[in-house]
Each structure stands twice: as structure tokens, then as C-alpha cells.
Design a protein around this motif. Structure first.
Motif, short mmCIF file in Angstrom:
data_model
loop_
_atom_site.label_atom_id
_atom_site.label_comp_id
_atom_site.label_asym_id
_atom_site.label_seq_id
_atom_site.Cartn_x
_atom_site.Cartn_y
_atom_site.Cartn_z
N UNK A 176 0.83 -1.20 0.00
CA UNK A 176 0.00 0.00 0.00
C UNK A 176 0.87 1.26 0.00
N UNK A 178 0.77 5.61 0.83
CA UNK A 178 0.05 6.73 1.44
C UNK A 178 -0.58 7.59 0.34
N UNK A 181 1.84 9.58 -1.55
CA UNK A 181 3.02 8.81 -1.92
C UNK A 181 3.78 9.41 -3.10
N UNK A 184 5.84 12.25 -2.08
CA UNK A 184 7.02 11.81 -1.33
C UNK A 184 8.09 11.27 -2.27
N UNK A 185 7.66 10.55 -3.29
CA UNK A 185 8.62 10.08 -4.29
C UNK A 185 9.30 11.28 -4.95
N UNK B 154 11.86 8.13 6.33
CA UNK B 154 10.80 7.21 5.90
C UNK B 154 11.48 5.86 5.64
N UNK B 156 10.38 2.88 5.12
CA UNK B 156 9.88 2.05 4.02
C UNK B 156 10.44 2.55 2.68
N UNK B 157 10.43 3.87 2.50
CA UNK B 157 11.00 4.43 1.27
C UNK B 157 12.50 4.12 1.21
#
Lengths: 198, 198
Positions: A176, A178, A181, A184-185, B154, B156-157
Motif C-alpha cells: 500500500x 500513502x 506517496x 514523497x517520491x 521514511x 519504508x522508502x
């Protein structure tokens, strides 16, 4: 080249007709590349086999022509002059391409197939990967020219960054994400590239 | 649990025997997940079908047990106390896992299959992805504790970053990489994470 004009059934309509495109996509989604055949596509599309073979010599040529025609224009994102906005738009376009049907169903299967067949991998790169990257590259080059990216930016790594995180998280891991997301990328990519627009 | 000790042929040797492991890997490489069967594995491994079914109820369980037993320990990289060295070691370990046989042949096929079968995707995450990430996470947490990474990193990132670039370049694109490619990935990840070890 000296070409005579074909007549009647031999006339090739420009572009790829909707019926063949839809059928190739449906077969890729439902059966996968390995089990798709030109015969099966012709039958399902209600076209003659010869109509397909006049356009493409092989299944590989046919599939990649269809996928390229739909995939390449998606990489043509408007240049806004703001690196952050441009990256966000490019990342959004890549995410839509990688994660929405039909490509979300087709690309993992095509990757597995290309992993078994180096010739297919080369053809995918030549018809889809490189043209897509060529469309997006000028935006990065203009960011370098403006001083928003370092002059020695590794453009190949930069372009990898825009697709790699999304593909790994959403397609390989199917984990999943956010709601923010993609933002954030974008921030992660800006930092990775040492962008000066903070 | 109250278990009686089985005798004779019913005794299960601990771990997964080499013959079954080798056969599952060979079948995944040669035939792929979809065409692998427990019957086929039993026959090729010279084992009884019941020997397999005593251990695993389904093909999915069997395949993931074999892949997890080999994949998870590879993520256990020694913590050196230097973020750059730790990341380089983790990225090297991920690259070896993703790009060397047999996993380089198995993972793209498994990804395609998991894309068709959400239940398989969840099981891959539970048996391989999460245990691997759990092994690597403490190294990043120690870097945060040392102040080498921002407190709000982060995670996970960060963990995605270590695999995503490599998978995209070397497995999906199958594009060539410079000899120092993994060093460049390491520097890219350090920048992306806003690491203070420069």
C-alpha cells in the motif's frame, strides 16, 4: 523508395486499428505474451491473418508496435519550467502507466518474458524504453541549464529514479502507498539528484 | 501441542532437503511458477508425493518456503557502524539476490504471477519481503540513532530505494551498468535519504 499504391484489401490504414489494438491488449492481459498468437489475435479481432502479417512479420513486432503506440506518448509531459512540478508530473505519468490497467497487467508478464528472451528485452528497450526516455530527457536537460540540477547529473540514474520506486513498491511488492506517496517520491528524487530547488 | 514422534518414513528431516530445494528452484527457472506442480517436483526429486504433502499443504506454501529459506538470510548484512559502508553492503547483497541465478530467473516470473493472484502477492510479502526488511531495518534505525539519518526518515522508502533502482535497471530494463554502478546507487540513496555522512 519506389512504392506502388496498393489497392482494395491490400491498403493499410494508417496507425493501428482499434480492433487489433484492443485485441492485442486483451490477449496480453488474459493470456500473457507467451500464449498470444497472431492467429488468435486475427480470429478474435475479426481480421484476416494476412491483414496482420502485412503489417508485422512476427508476434513480437506486433505486440511491441501496439504497446509502443500507447506507451510512448504518455511520457510526453508538458515542461512547466519548475523542476519540482515537472518531476511531479513525470512521476504521476509514470505511475499511471505502470499501475493502471491494462499496462499494470501487461508489464510484469512482459518483464518475465523478456527475462527469458534477451532479444525481446532489447526490442522492448528500443521501441518503448528509449523513446520514452528521449521524450522526458529535455526536461531534465533544461533543469541542468537553469542550474536547478548539477551539471554532472547522471541522467540515466535520474530517469531510473522516476520509475524504479513506483514499480518496486506498487508492482513488485504490491504494497500500500500513502495518499501523498507520489509527492514523497518526488521529494525523494529531488534530494537524490541534489536539486537546488528546495 | 501434544505430538507423538513419528517413525520410519513419516519422520520429517529438519529444514528443507537439498533434493527438494534444488528441484523446486530448477522447476521455477525452467517452467515457471504457473506450470510447477507438487507432483512434478516429487517425481523429479525422487521423493514420494506424501513426503511433500506432509510438509506443505499447497504448491504456494512449498515454493515460498524454499524461496524464503534462501532469500531471507541474504538480507542479514553485518552492521559496520558506517552508514555508507552499511548501505553499500546492503545494496550489494540486494543486487546479488535480484540479479544472479536462480533468483534473477525466478523473481520476474513470480512477480508476474503475483500480479494475477493477490493472495500470492500477500504470501510473498509475508514470507520473503517482510522478514528481509525486518533484518535490514535495525541498521537504518542505528544510523538514525547516531544522527547519520534524519529522525523522520521514511524507513519504508529507504528500504525501497535499496532494491528499486537495481531491479528497474538490471531486471526490468536489462540495461547495462557501469562497473561502479552499485557505488553510484549507494551515493544516490545517501543523498535521497538526506544522510549527513558525506
Amino acid at each position: 523508395m519506389n512504392r506502388r499504391t496498393p489497392s482494395g484489401a491490400a491498403v493499410l490504414r494508417p496507425g493501428i486499428t482499434a480492433a487489433i489494438t484492443d485485441t492485442v491488449l486483451a490477449e496480453l492481459v488474459e493470456r500473457g505474451y507467451a500464449r498470444l498468437s497472431m492467429e488468435g489475435v486475427a480470429k478474435r479481432a475479426g481480421a484476416g491473418k494476412s491483414a496482420l502479417y502485412r503489417r508485422w512479420h512476427t508476434k513480437q513486432e506486433m505486440v511491441l508496435a501496439v504497446l509502443a503506440e500507447l506507451s510512448v506518448p504518455l511520457a510526453d509531459v508538458e515542461d512547466t519550467g519548475s523542476l519540482r512540478d515537472d518531476l511531479r508530473a513525470m512521476i504521476g505519468a509514470v505511475a499511471a502507466w505502470l499501475t493502471e490497467p491494462p499496462f499494470s497487467r501487461i508489464l510484469p508478464d512482459l518483464t518475465a518474458e523478456a527475462n527469458r528472451t534477451p532479444e525481446l528485452a532489447e526490442a522492448v528497450a528500443a521501441t518503448i524504453g528509449e523513446p520514452r526516455r528521449a521524450l522526458a530527457r529535455p526536461t531534465l536537460e533544461r533543469a541542468i541549464a537553469r542550474g536547478d540540477l548539477p551539471a554532472d547529473t547522471d541522467l540515466e540514474m535520474a530517469q531510473d529514479l522516476m520509475a524504479a520506486l513506483i514499480y518496486w513498491r506498487l508492482v513488485v511488492r504490491q504494497a500500500p502507498a500513502e495518499p501523498d506517496y507520489l509527492d514523497r517520491v518526488t521529494e525523494t528524487v529531488l534530494r537524490a539528484l541534489g536539486a537546488s530547488t528546495k
